[in-house]
Design an enzyme around this catalytic site. Structure first.
Site, mmCIF file in Angstrom:
data_model
loop_
_atom_site.group_PDB
_atom_site.id
_atom_site.type_symbol
_atom_site.label_atom_id
_atom_site.label_comp_id
_atom_site.label_asym_id
_atom_site.label_seq_id
_atom_site.Cartn_x
_atom_site.Cartn_y
_atom_site.Cartn_z
ATOM 1 N N HIS A 348 29.764 39.980 1.126
ATOM 2 C CA HIS A 348 29.030 39.202 2.136
ATOM 3 C C HIS A 348 29.064 39.819 3.517
ATOM 4 O O HIS A 348 28.568 39.207 4.469
ATOM 5 C CB HIS A 348 29.584 37.785 2.251
ATOM 6 N N LYS A 527 24.817 28.536 14.029
ATOM 7 C CA LYS A 527 25.588 29.436 13.166
ATOM 8 C C LYS A 527 26.920 29.686 13.838
ATOM 9 O O LYS A 527 27.110 29.318 14.999
ATOM 10 C CB LYS A 527 24.841 30.753 12.944
ATOM 11 N N ARG A 528 27.867 30.322 13.119
ATOM 12 C CA ARG A 528 29.124 30.678 13.757
ATOM 13 C C ARG A 528 28.854 31.533 15.001
ATOM 14 O O ARG A 528 27.878 32.283 15.051
ATOM 15 C CB ARG A 528 30.010 31.464 12.785
ATOM 16 N N LYS A 533 25.880 38.085 16.072
ATOM 17 C CA LYS A 533 24.795 37.103 15.939
ATOM 18 C C LYS A 533 24.061 36.897 17.279
ATOM 19 O O LYS A 533 22.993 36.314 17.330
ATOM 20 C CB LYS A 533 25.337 35.779 15.406
ATOM 21 N N THR A 635 21.352 32.250 5.664
ATOM 22 C CA THR A 635 20.754 31.230 4.790
ATOM 23 C C THR A 635 20.130 30.140 5.653
ATOM 24 O O THR A 635 19.174 29.488 5.233
ATOM 25 C CB THR A 635 21.807 30.615 3.850
ATOM 26 N N LYS A 639 16.421 27.907 5.525
ATOM 27 C CA LYS A 639 16.277 26.451 5.698
ATOM 28 C C LYS A 639 15.235 26.138 6.775
ATOM 29 O O LYS A 639 14.427 25.220 6.626
ATOM 30 C CB LYS A 639 17.627 25.822 6.071
#
Ligand code: 26Q
Length: 793
Positions: A348, A527-528, A533, A635, A639
């Site tokens: 991952h 998200k985290r 990110k 993911t 969504k």
């Protein structure tokens, strides 16, 4: 079932299972009574599934994961069993609101983020598809910490999902194993006998996971650690009461809390203990079940497929070899070959700091026999592939990724881009030795939770238009494309989004006291918090936009609400600085009378699955802005697309596939590609150069440095400014200008509401491929060789 009977069952459970007088029942009591009633509807399909698996001697899939981010269970069960109207009607008879009852359930946060949520979506899809499967993990007493903001800074508090009765699980006192640590190894002929000097009990707790339409239910089996001794009676009798309870308290620490770190390889003994604890218990359970049904252990892989969710359970390789060789008497090479046929590994992340490594000392101390077996596996692998050698341990460390790879039948990445990068980078050498071992399985999400139940307005419209078959055949959404020119349909599609946004605004006003304009664009990044990110890229753009609006307040700005959500690992200092900066910018920007009509920044606390279910259906724009090459898949991106929010994003992870499917014209692409990222890092002073070239970026950074968001304190965000204008490893500065451009394009596009709605619809209509049902079918065909049993019924 008639409504009355359903209501009677609730009343019966309240009184006889819970011992509560309805006169005094609180919302939690009604919720639990309803859960017990719904649970009754799960038990028969659950038993039937187990019986059908035994009767047909079917192959079982075992999904081993340190994390299962399942969230709330009641609504999922009600939706999948089609009991919504019954439950609603029954509770009304008691004057109780179903929505309130559903909202009362604690959110089970036994995971950090994407990896854990993926495991939860997979369990639901496995049941929907009728594949005999078990999820195996740890029953953490405390899940992921609760996040609050104190003066803008993240504060962590323990999570307590088990405070109330948790009626979804059944404790299985008969399924308990002793798990050893440490001790010595004695040789016995060609094999060995391991005598641990410390042991705990792994106690099983089973939660049924019901699939769509109640056709099949699988089991999530979570292990709780207990002491082998209840307490030390001698110490108790001597008056040392605290000391007497010590063995029990010590043993229980193994399943006490989820590690909240998803960046660094925590060099913690306890983490390795957790990993071995649940992996060993799960393997013992798997083999016990196999032995009960079959004789020849060497044929284990005919009936058993084990999936390792990242390397956290990678000790399964040596442990399975140990069982097969030391306990079952297979020759070492046969044991290794047998284990390899059963095991598969999903990677991952490619971030070097997140690849697990354990020191040889720690491994030898805690798992002496396993360390020997790891050496033997390494030797065997070298012997079989003499030309090129990949050692499982260097610098006195065991590399868990390499170990998992060598011991796996299949290794997979989680998006096309990520799988390609795996082959070129971390597993380049191993891929050359085993060219067919790596396969891709692009992630997916369950449409039952992420569309049907999270977005009832849109779901109703879809079902009214194309019928309900989409729920377990998501590519049917493609039929919605034809509706793009139907004014009536588009009006309803737009209304569903508008109403979802109004509902979110109402909730935000009620909980945070800030009004959000539902007409504005809801721009969401959840998200985290991680440097890769790039939440800081988003907040920099917000600052630049704020300055631009201030300079020209009467221009025709597209109103925006920037919504952030996410937790930072408690030890990740820089991520916590980013949170502090976002909250500080929000405070200044939201209080600005000149700009606050067109720009707001909000950051609700304690992002979790439940909050995601609230935010995603209300989003207009999905922020997927990671440095290309760093996000394995994502993911959340799927969504959002499914719920009609176009993406502003880089060519990273599954964004690439989303863009291919929804169409480039329905996606706001920006930024460097993964290859360009690598090249850009070689440019000297890349950040300084990018800042010099973009006055907007320069001004935004200057405002932070000047103390505009810190009451004049120029030092407060020094580390962020220094990072972004210095090393800037994640290339925030270099991608800024193009991000700004893409955002302004999104602004103009949003101003044309009709055209925007069509873009949104294309995202919904073309995202059916991202169902986790499709992903699971891929694993079944390419990795597990497992079959759907309901398909034959
Ligand atoms: C490792 C060692 C010690 C303590 C904790 C950890 C640890 C814990 C969690 C390491 C990694 C994680 C989680 C990783 C994760 O969630 N990865 C995400 O997986 C998603 C599902 O495949 C992808 O969509 C995301 O791109 C990826 O970031």
């Amino acid at each position: 079932m008639p409504a009355n009977q359903f209501a009677e069952s609730i009343a019966h459970h309240l009184k006889y299972s819970m011992g509560k007088d309805p006169e005094h029942a609180q919302i939690a009591d009604w919720r639990i009574a309803l859960s017990l009633t719904v649970r009754d509807h799960i038990v028969d399909p659950w038993f039937a599934s187990t019986r059908a698996t035994y009767a047909g001697h079917h192959k079982r899939v075992y999904y081993l994961s340190m994390e299962f981010l399942i969230g709330r269970l009641l609504e999922d069960a009600i939706v999948n069993l089609g009991l919504m109207d019954l439950a609603d009607g029954a509770l009304k008879q008691f004057g109780v609101s179903l929505d309130e009852a559903l909202a009362d359930e604690p959110d089970a946060a036994l995971g950090n983020g994407g990896l854990g949520r993926l495991a939860a979506c997979f369990l639901e899809s496995l049941s929907t598809l009728g594949v005999p499967a078990y999820g195996y993990g740890i029953r953490y007493e405390h899940g992921l910490f609760k996040q609050s903001f104190v003066d803008g800074r993240q504060k962590e508090a323990p999570e307590d999902w088990l405070q109330q009765d948790h009626v979804w699980e059944f404790e299985r006192t008969e399924s308990a194993y002793t798990i050893g640590f440490g001790g010595t190894v004695a040789t016995k002929g060609k094999s060995a006998v391991w005598t641990p000097d410390e042991a705990v009990i792994a106690q099983a707790h089973d939660t049924p996971i019901i699939g769509w339409a109640g056709r099949w239910a699988n089991t999530l089996r979570l292990w709780e650690s207990r002491s082998t001794k209840l307490f030390d009676l001698d110490r108790f009798n001597a008056g040392d009461y605290a000391g007497a309870a010590e063995p029990e308290a010590w043993a229980r620490t193994i399943s006490r809390v989820l590690y909240p770190d998803d960046t660094t390889d925590e060099g913690k003994r306890l983490r390795l203990k957790q990993e071995f604890f649940f992996t060993a218990a799960s393997l013992r359970d798997i083999i016990r079940r196999y032995d009960y049904e079959f004789d020849d252990i060497s044929k284990l892989s005919d009936k058993v497929a084990i999936q390792l969710n990242d390397t956290h359970p990678a000790i399964a390789g040596p442990e399975l070899v140990r069982i097969l060789h030391d306990e079952k008497g297979l020759a070492f090479d046969d044991a290794m070959a047998c284990a390899q046929k059963c095991l598969n590994y999903t990677n991952h992340t490619l971030l070097p700091e997140a690849l697990e490594r354990w020191s040889v000392e720690l491994m030898s101390d805690l798992l002496p026999r396993h360390m020997q077996i790891i050496e033997q596996i390494d030797d065997a692998h070298h012997k079989a592939y003499p030309k090129r050698t990949v050692t499982l341990h260097d610098e006195h460390q065991v590399k868990m990724g390499e170990l998992a790879f060598v011991m796996a039948n299949r290794v997979n990445g989680v998006s096309a881009l990520h799988t390609g990068l795996m082959k070129e980078t971390v597993f380049k050498d191993l891929n050359a030795l085993h060219p067919n071992r790596i396969v891709n399985q692009t992630n997916g999400v369950t449409p039952r939770r992420w569309l049907l139940s999270a977005n009832p307005r849109l779901s109703r419209l879809i079902s009214d238009t194309i019928g309900t078959a989409w729920v377990d055949d998501l590519e049917q959404l493609g039929r919605l494309e034809a509706q793009a020119d139907d004014a009536g349909f588009m009006e309803r599609y737009t209304a569903a989004k508008r109403d979802n946004k109004a509902e979110l605004a109402d909730w935000y006003k009620a909980t945070h006291g800030v009004a959000l304009d539902p007409e504005a664009m809801f721009d969401v990044q959840i998200k985290r918090i991680h440097e890769y990110k790039r939440q800081h890229l988003n907040i920099l753009e917000a600052i630049a936009l704020w300055l631009e609006i201030k300079g020209n307040p009467n221009a025709d700005w597209t109103p925006r609400v920037k919504i952030f959500g996410g937790k930072a690992a408690p030890g990740y200092v820089f991520a916590k600085e980013i949170i502090y900066l976002i909250n500080s910018v929000a405070a200044v920007v939201n209080a600005d009378p000149v700009t606050s009509k067109v720009l707001k920044v909000v950051y609700p606390e304690n992002y979790n699955v439940t909050l995601a279910e609230r935010l995603i259906p209300a989003a207009d724009l999905s922020e997927q802005i990671s440095t290309a090459g760093k996000e394995a898949s994502g993911t959340g991106n799927m969504k959002f697309a499914l719920n009609g929010a176009p993406t502003v994003g880089t060519l990273d992870g599954a964004n690439v596939e989303i863009r291919d499917l929804v169409g480039a014209e329905n996606f706001f692409l920006f930024g460097m590609t993964a290859d360009e990222v690598v090249a850009r890092r070689e440019v000297t002073d890349h950040a300084a150069k990018a800042i010099e070239a973009d006055p907007r970026l320069k001004r935004a950074l200057d405002e932070i440095a000047k103390g505009t968001f810190s009451g004049g304190d120029r030092d407060r965000f020094k580390s962020i400014v220094a990072n972004l204008s210095g090393a800037d490893y994640f290339l925030v500065a270099s991608d800024f200008s193009d991000y700004w451009r893409a955002q302004r394009e999104a602004d103009s596009a949003f101003a044309d509401r009709g055209a925007w709605a069509k873009m949104a619809l294309m995202n919904t209509a073309r995202s059916g491929w991202f169902s986790s049902d499709r992903t699971i079918r891929g694993y079944m065909a390419d990795i597990w060789g497992a079959k759907s049993v309901t398909a034959d019924l």
